[in-house]
Design a protein around this motif. Sequence first.
Motif, PDB file in Angstrom:
ATOM      1  N   LEU A  37      -0.893  -3.801  18.482  1.00 38.01           N
ATOM      2  CA  LEU A  37      -1.789  -4.251  17.423  1.00 38.01           C
ATOM      3  C   LEU A  37      -1.362  -3.654  16.087  1.00 38.01           C
ATOM      4  O   LEU A  37      -1.332  -4.349  15.071  1.00 38.01           O
ATOM      5  N   GLY A  38      -0.992  -2.391  16.083  1.00 40.88           N
ATOM      6  CA  GLY A  38      -0.543  -1.737  14.858  1.00 40.88           C
ATOM      7  C   GLY A  38       0.726  -2.382  14.315  1.00 40.88           C
ATOM      8  O   GLY A  38       0.873  -2.587  13.111  1.00 40.88           O
ATOM      9  N   GLN A  39       1.648  -2.736  15.203  1.00 36.93           N
ATOM     10  CA  GLN A  39       2.877  -3.403  14.778  1.00 36.93           C
ATOM     11  C   GLN A  39       2.573  -4.775  14.186  1.00 36.93           C
ATOM     12  O   GLN A  39       3.153  -5.166  13.170  1.00 36.93           O
ATOM     13  N   PHE A  40       1.669  -5.518  14.818  1.00 36.60           N
ATOM     14  CA  PHE A  40       1.302  -6.839  14.320  1.00 36.60           C
ATOM     15  C   PHE A  40       0.669  -6.742  12.937  1.00 36.60           C
ATOM     16  O   PHE A  40       1.054  -7.460  12.014  1.00 36.60           O
ATOM     17  N   VAL A  41      -0.296  -5.845  12.783  1.00 38.94           N
ATOM     18  CA  VAL A  41      -0.995  -5.698  11.505  1.00 38.94           C
ATOM     19  C   VAL A  41      -0.019  -5.263  10.423  1.00 38.94           C
ATOM     20  O   VAL A  41      -0.023  -5.808   9.314  1.00 38.94           O
ATOM     21  N   THR A  42       0.851  -4.319  10.739  1.00 36.74           N
ATOM     22  CA  THR A  42       1.833  -3.846   9.753  1.00 36.74           C
ATOM     23  C   THR A  42       2.764  -4.967   9.329  1.00 36.74           C
ATOM     24  O   THR A  42       3.037  -5.144   8.138  1.00 36.74           O
ATOM     25  N   ARG A  43       3.250  -5.749  10.275  1.00 38.63           N
ATOM     26  CA  ARG A  43       4.154  -6.847   9.944  1.00 38.63           C
ATOM     27  C   ARG A  43       3.430  -7.905   9.109  1.00 38.63           C
ATOM     28  O   ARG A  43       3.965  -8.397   8.124  1.00 38.63           O
ATOM     29  N   PHE A  44       2.196  -8.258   9.495  1.00 39.46           N
ATOM     30  CA  PHE A  44       1.444  -9.272   8.766  1.00 39.46           C
ATOM     31  C   PHE A  44       1.159  -8.820   7.339  1.00 39.46           C
ATOM     32  O   PHE A  44       1.391  -9.568   6.386  1.00 39.46           O
ATOM     33  N   ILE A  45       0.692  -7.602   7.184  1.00 36.63           N
ATOM     34  CA  ILE A  45       0.398  -7.082   5.839  1.00 36.63           C
ATOM     35  C   ILE A  45       1.685  -7.014   5.019  1.00 36.63           C
ATOM     36  O   ILE A  45       1.693  -7.346   3.833  1.00 36.63           O
ATOM     37  N   GLY A  46       2.782  -6.614   5.650  1.00 35.93           N
ATOM     38  CA  GLY A  46       4.070  -6.576   4.953  1.00 35.93           C
ATOM     39  C   GLY A  46       4.483  -7.962   4.484  1.00 35.93           C
ATOM     40  O   GLY A  46       4.977  -8.125   3.358  1.00 35.93           O
ATOM     41  N   ASP A  47       4.286  -8.977   5.342  1.00 37.43           N
ATOM     42  CA  ASP A  47       4.605 -10.353   4.952  1.00 37.43           C
ATOM     43  C   ASP A  47       3.768 -10.796   3.756  1.00 37.43           C
ATOM     44  O   ASP A  47       4.273 -11.437   2.836  1.00 37.43           O
ATOM     45  N   VAL A  48       2.491 -10.470   3.784  1.00 43.34           N
ATOM     46  CA  VAL A  48       1.595 -10.855   2.688  1.00 43.34           C
ATOM     47  C   VAL A  48       2.051 -10.213   1.380  1.00 43.34           C
ATOM     48  O   VAL A  48       2.183 -10.895   0.355  1.00 43.34           O
ATOM     49  N   PHE A  49       2.322  -8.914   1.403  1.00 40.49           N
ATOM     50  CA  PHE A  49       2.733  -8.232   0.180  1.00 40.49           C
ATOM     51  C   PHE A  49       4.106  -8.704  -0.301  1.00 40.49           C
ATOM     52  O   PHE A  49       4.342  -8.796  -1.504  1.00 40.49           O
ATOM     53  N   THR A  50       5.001  -9.001   0.622  1.00 40.96           N
ATOM     54  CA  THR A  50       6.308  -9.536   0.230  1.00 40.96           C
ATOM     55  C   THR A  50       6.128 -10.868  -0.480  1.00 40.96           C
ATOM     56  O   THR A  50       6.736 -11.115  -1.532  1.00 40.96           O
ATOM     57  N   TYR A  51       5.293 -11.736   0.086  1.00 41.12           N
ATOM     58  CA  TYR A  51       5.060 -13.033  -0.554  1.00 41.12           C
ATOM     59  C   TYR A  51       4.445 -12.848  -1.939  1.00 41.12           C
ATOM     60  O   TYR A  51       4.898 -13.451  -2.912  1.00 41.12           O
ATOM     61  N   LEU A  52       3.422 -12.025  -2.033  1.00 35.67           N
ATOM     62  CA  LEU A  52       2.756 -11.825  -3.326  1.00 35.67           C
ATOM     63  C   LEU A  52       3.700 -11.219  -4.362  1.00 35.67           C
ATOM     64  O   LEU A  52       3.638 -11.585  -5.546  1.00 35.67           O
ATOM     65  N   THR A  53       4.577 -10.333  -3.948  1.00 31.17           N
ATOM     66  CA  THR A  53       5.521  -9.696  -4.866  1.00 31.17           C
ATOM     67  C   THR A  53       6.588 -10.675  -5.351  1.00 31.17           C
ATOM     68  O   THR A  53       6.967 -10.664  -6.520  1.00 31.17           O
TER      69      THR A  53
END
Length: 93
Positions: A15-31
């Motif tokens: 679950l931690g890996q999934f959340v970290t990857r998802f949040i990372g994807d979101v921030f990468t897109y926004l950046t």
Amino acid sequence: TFAATRVMMEMKQPLGQFVTRFIGDVFTYLTRRGEAVHPGPIPQCVINELIACREIQRARGGEPIVVLTHSMGGQIMYDVVTHFLPQLPELED
């Protein structure tokens, strides 16, 4: 409580890996999203594909364009359609 704790400990790492990857994807897109008149690489890729779909649509007599997305793709498509496309005069139609 032992069983519940055991289950939670088993789920913690995936679950931690999934959340970290998802949040990372979101921030990468926004950046790297870019501006309405200068889309970033991800929105530009989607815009290019929509332009290609529009050309196919015209060649086939106007059949609907249907886009299927999953997860973050839905947010990206919504962003492209509501933010980027209205600001690009060459894509008015």
